[in-house]
Write a protein that holds these residues in place. Sequence first.
Motif, PDB file in Angstrom:
ATOM      1  N   THR A 172       0.829  -1.203   0.000  1.00  0.00           N
ATOM      2  CA  THR A 172       0.000   0.000   0.000  1.00  0.00           C
ATOM      3  C   THR A 172       0.865   1.256   0.000  1.00  0.00           C
ATOM      4  N   ARG A 189      -8.078  -8.928  -0.613  1.00  0.00           N
ATOM      5  CA  ARG A 189      -7.293  -7.766  -1.021  1.00  0.00           C
ATOM      6  C   ARG A 189      -5.828  -7.963  -0.656  1.00  0.00           C
ATOM      7  N   ILE A 238     -11.681  -8.174  -6.817  1.00  0.00           N
ATOM      8  CA  ILE A 238     -12.037  -9.017  -5.667  1.00  0.00           C
ATOM      9  C   ILE A 238     -13.314  -9.792  -5.956  1.00  0.00           C
ATOM     10  N   ASP A 239     -14.308  -9.133  -6.584  1.00  0.00           N
ATOM     11  CA  ASP A 239     -15.553  -9.821  -6.947  1.00  0.00           C
ATOM     12  C   ASP A 239     -15.271 -11.023  -7.842  1.00  0.00           C
ATOM     13  N   ARG A 244     -13.284 -10.008   2.211  1.00  0.00           N
ATOM     14  CA  ARG A 244     -12.769  -9.127   1.162  1.00  0.00           C
ATOM     15  C   ARG A 244     -11.413  -8.544   1.552  1.00  0.00           C
ATOM     16  N   ARG A 245     -11.224  -8.313   2.839  1.00  0.00           N
ATOM     17  CA  ARG A 245      -9.929  -7.787   3.264  1.00  0.00           C
ATOM     18  C   ARG A 245      -8.834  -8.823   3.041  1.00  0.00           C
ATOM     19  N   SER A 262      -8.826  -3.362  -7.079  1.00  0.00           N
ATOM     20  CA  SER A 262     -10.174  -2.852  -7.303  1.00  0.00           C
ATOM     21  C   SER A 262     -11.229  -3.800  -6.736  1.00  0.00           C
ATOM     22  N   LYS A 263     -12.410  -3.262  -6.463  1.00  0.00           N
ATOM     23  CA  LYS A 263     -13.530  -4.084  -5.985  1.00  0.00           C
ATOM     24  C   LYS A 263     -13.913  -5.128  -7.030  1.00  0.00           C
ATOM     25  N   ARG A 264     -13.840  -4.759  -8.289  1.00  0.00           N
ATOM     26  CA  ARG A 264     -14.212  -5.692  -9.354  1.00  0.00           C
ATOM     27  C   ARG A 264     -13.279  -6.898  -9.387  1.00  0.00           C
ATOM     28  N   GLU A 300     -18.493 -10.568   5.367  1.00  0.00           N
ATOM     29  CA  GLU A 300     -18.041 -10.361   3.989  1.00  0.00           C
ATOM     30  C   GLU A 300     -16.895  -9.350   3.955  1.00  0.00           C
ATOM     31  N   ALA A 301     -16.928  -8.364   4.846  1.00  0.00           N
ATOM     32  CA  ALA A 301     -15.851  -7.373   4.886  1.00  0.00           C
ATOM     33  C   ALA A 301     -14.519  -8.022   5.238  1.00  0.00           C
TER      34      ALA A 301
END
Length: 648
Positions: free
Chosen positions: A108, A160, A119-120, A156-157, A115-117, A152-153
């Motif tokens: 970072t 990421r 990860i999706d 996703r972390r 991007s969110k996409r 879900e958070a």
Amino acid sequence: MITAIRRMFSSTIGKFLALAFVVLVGVAFALSDVTGNSTFGGIGGANVAKVGSEEIGLGELRDRVRLAYNQARQDQPTLTMAAFVESGGLDRVLDQLIEGMAFEQLATDMGLGVSKRLIDGRIADIPAFAGVSGSFDQTRFQSFLRENGLTEAQLRRDLRQQLLLEQLAGPIASMPRLATGMAQPYAALLLEQRRGQAAFIPASPFAPATDPGDAALQTHLSQNRGKFTIPERRVIQYALFDAASAPVPAVTDAEIARVYKDNASQFAASETRRFAQVIAPDQAAANALAAKVRGGTALAAAAQAAGLAPSMSGELTLSSYAATTSDAAAKTAFAAKRGDVIGPFQTGLGWVVARVEDITARPARSLADATPEIRAELAKNKANEAIVDYYNTIQDAVNSGASIEEIAADRKLALATTPPLLASGRAPGQPGYSLSPELAPLVSQAFQGAAEGEGQLATLVENEKFAIYAVKNIIAAAPPPFAQIRPDLLADWRLAQGQKIARDKARAIAKAVEGGQSLGAAVAAAGPNIGSVQTIGGRRGELGQDGQPVPPEVALLFSMAQNSVKTLEIPGNRGWLVIALADVQRPDPKSIEPARVAAIAQPLAPAFGNELVEQLAAEAKRRIGVTINKKLVDQLRQELTGNAPVAE
């Protein structure tokens, strides 16, 4: 599923690129939040480590270790938590968490992002979230999160973090080649030859014949609980269901007629053709080739004479042939007779000369002719839809909290209950019990979860056979009653005493060799019941070839200094070895043939890449800053190994 945690720990790049999320999906990690909201020994919100601006909670570390242990137990069903922790499992999981967070923060800071996409897309590709049809299933996704105490958070972390690590460490690890000068010392090392001697001092001849009494044997048991412990067992209640369990609606004539109408072209008269063809680079060459073939020369012979090669097409329709040539060429080709030569005509690849090899004409089929085929296809589709709906209905019932008994009664499914099983499917104390091989996925899945009584679904045969099950009872790993294992304890105690005597003799022999005596003379002077001296050794590069394990005495020989002597304990109280290294021959690195150096350099490149990733990990931790609460880590170690009580 994803690779086992023991495989991830076996390589540096696997450790850094797989990391938290891959472990989570592969072994169903039940994560606490990273701030440590779980309690431990009465301490709430405690953190075992601080990594830069992030903290690793004690609850999270405990859960990850437990579930890493569950995954490791799939490969080693008899593995106990104490053995897992003592072999370094706790430390490896903590290191993994620390390095993952350090890598993430370093990436970072360097400006890398996800991007969110992206990860999706990664979530949609995870097999754990696929439904019975094989595609992503939102219900399975939510069920997985709920069953594992995960938001879900949080998921996703973790994703990421993994994607950032791939960006940062992946290019470094994939080192393409190793310089010859750098590979030469490694080549010399692999060509090194060693010769030495080994003497075996067995424990059994020195084992006492006496019985020390119950008190001594109880003490021996307390010191060797892992050796006599029966691994955790689970009682599983289950009910099977398959396509036959799901009611399938009958296929109607109206449905058949609708399919026939909607697919009229499929049942109309059709013709397909196969062609042998040659592609020439220009029109003049194509004209000459076509003239030869029309004059009687075989197409293959004419092509070979022109330095070209013919090819054979598959079954082509008029439209499919037009798509690769042109409408005019396709009409000409389908108007020709079998054996006719067509062309040349131009395509995107060159000038084509073709010969009609085969013509297959299929007459039109009436509704009556097509009905059996359509009926069979519709019946198959309806059966597939029925089992999917049936599966989803049971999944909904499980999600709503219905018990396995209620679901089985509602669906008229037969319930069965296993005896207490090990993860391998064996039932200790019941040698006659045999678990059906088709239930192996169910047992494996049942040992991955931790809760009793909760209904779960397992796939036994993909898209065909399934089971609903619940773990009815979990029997913790523990030794059997003392009276039951007393004979085994006595035998083990005797061997342990003999092992101590063998150790003392081995050390005395080693001391004599260090004083200048030969190994053979020292063994002879040590008395009876000692094995003869054996010659051991070989070439370093040949160790472990074809996947064969390297004998421990040979492995030790290749780590010793020349003219040194060492002792080596044989596991299982079987005795001791005395090993003496006499000769080491290593070639001059510059004298090794370049071809051999190059052959060694190629497989060394990935290992060197792993070294670079390790250095990057160390630098990431240095820059980000890491603080470990060793006291809390030791508390957790004692809890997991059963050496300290857990406070209420």
